[in-house]
Scaffold this motif. Sequence first.
Motif, PDB file in Angstrom:
ATOM      1  N   GLN A  18      15.561  12.244 -17.042  1.00 37.64           N
ATOM      2  CA  GLN A  18      16.937  11.798 -17.164  1.00 37.64           C
ATOM      3  C   GLN A  18      17.856  12.932 -16.711  1.00 37.64           C
ATOM      4  OE1 GLN A  18      18.998  13.157 -19.878  1.00 37.64           O
ATOM      5  NE2 GLN A  18      20.809  11.924 -19.434  1.00 37.64           N
ATOM      6  N   THR A  20      22.175  14.281 -16.354  1.00 42.36           N
ATOM      7  CA  THR A  20      23.607  14.097 -16.659  1.00 42.36           C
ATOM      8  C   THR A  20      24.425  14.946 -15.699  1.00 42.36           C
ATOM      9  OG1 THR A  20      23.201  13.654 -19.000  1.00 42.36           O
ATOM     10  CG2 THR A  20      25.413  14.372 -18.382  1.00 42.36           C
ATOM     11  N   ARG A  22      28.464  15.978 -14.426  1.00 40.60           N
ATOM     12  CA  ARG A  22      29.770  16.080 -15.041  1.00 40.60           C
ATOM     13  C   ARG A  22      30.887  16.184 -14.012  1.00 40.60           C
ATOM     14  NH1 ARG A  22      25.974  18.492 -18.146  1.00 40.60           N
ATOM     15  NH2 ARG A  22      25.906  17.822 -20.332  1.00 40.60           N
ATOM     16  N   GLY A  66      27.643   5.740 -17.813  1.00 43.40           N
ATOM     17  CA  GLY A  66      28.644   6.796 -17.779  1.00 43.40           C
ATOM     18  C   GLY A  66      29.437   6.878 -19.061  1.00 43.40           C
ATOM     19  N   GLU A  75      31.138  11.783 -17.440  1.00 43.77           N
ATOM     20  CA  GLU A  75      29.726  12.065 -17.193  1.00 43.77           C
ATOM     21  C   GLU A  75      29.063  10.861 -16.553  1.00 43.77           C
ATOM     22  OE1 GLU A  75      28.589  15.091 -20.894  1.00 43.77           O
ATOM     23  OE2 GLU A  75      27.881  13.018 -20.918  1.00 43.77           O
ATOM     24  N   ASN A  77      25.195   9.450 -16.199  1.00 48.10           N
ATOM     25  CA  ASN A  77      23.829   9.598 -16.670  1.00 48.10           C
ATOM     26  C   ASN A  77      22.916   8.670 -15.877  1.00 48.10           C
ATOM     27  OD1 ASN A  77      24.366  11.284 -19.160  1.00 48.10           O
ATOM     28  ND2 ASN A  77      25.652   9.508 -19.580  1.00 48.10           N
ATOM     29  N   ASN A  79      18.906   7.454 -16.048  1.00 47.48           N
ATOM     30  CA  ASN A  79      17.630   7.474 -16.770  1.00 47.48           C
ATOM     31  C   ASN A  79      16.487   7.085 -15.845  1.00 47.48           C
ATOM     32  OD1 ASN A  79      18.828   8.089 -19.281  1.00 47.48           O
ATOM     33  ND2 ASN A  79      19.384   5.937 -19.562  1.00 47.48           N
TER      34      ASN A  79
END
Lengths: 114, 114
Positions: A18, A20, A22, A66, A75, A77, A79
């Motif tokens: 995963q 993340t 920014r 997000g 952010e 994200n 997965n």
Amino acid sequence: DAGVTQSPTHLIKTRGQQVTLRCSPKSGHDTVSWYQQALGQGPQFIFQYYEEEERQRGNFPDRFSGHQFPNYSSELNVNALLLGDSALYLCASSFRDRGSYEQYFGPGTRLTVT
Amino acid sequence: AQSVSQHNHHVILSEAASLELGCNYSYGGTVNLFWYVQYPGQHLQLLLKYFSGDPLVKGIKGFEAEFIKSKFSFNLRKPSVQWSDTAEYFCAVSSHNQGGKLIFGQGTELSVKP
């Protein structure tokens, strides 16, 4: 006047992990949009956040999610990473009262999935 | 579905030559039109935009574009290119009803030989 900033600049992940990413919008902007740019292609719209809610979404699976924070930063994200997720991820900010018509882009985060 | 088509993938010109990059879009409603430029190693920057009014719009660095509604086109022009115009150029469209979602073309890489 700081423009749109993104972190990190580069990222290498393994399939199934995963990630993340920014984004901090340009000063005075309240809307953040995310785009994916594959090599040799134009950016593709992922989603847009305003008032901490997802307002529009492109044709991306639910693995992409997000968040927007009260200070308007955001952010992205992803997965269960796939090799095909390797791309440049761009964040763009705008000011909603102007109809979000003019978007300012950040430098992007280069994600490589191995 | 909305789409944007850029006619040329790679254009090579000599300095002082004239430039025209084609862009056609597919959408039946009222649109906003943009040209973005990405110089080597830099992030996407807005070159010019059309929202309404005069269909001939002027942007930065001597670029202009003409919106021809009947042809669904928004071609980019510059009378005399410089080596510093070497970059990738993206045409993008958003609808008035979905102001935040930009649909990009696949991009045109412009190489200007000194």
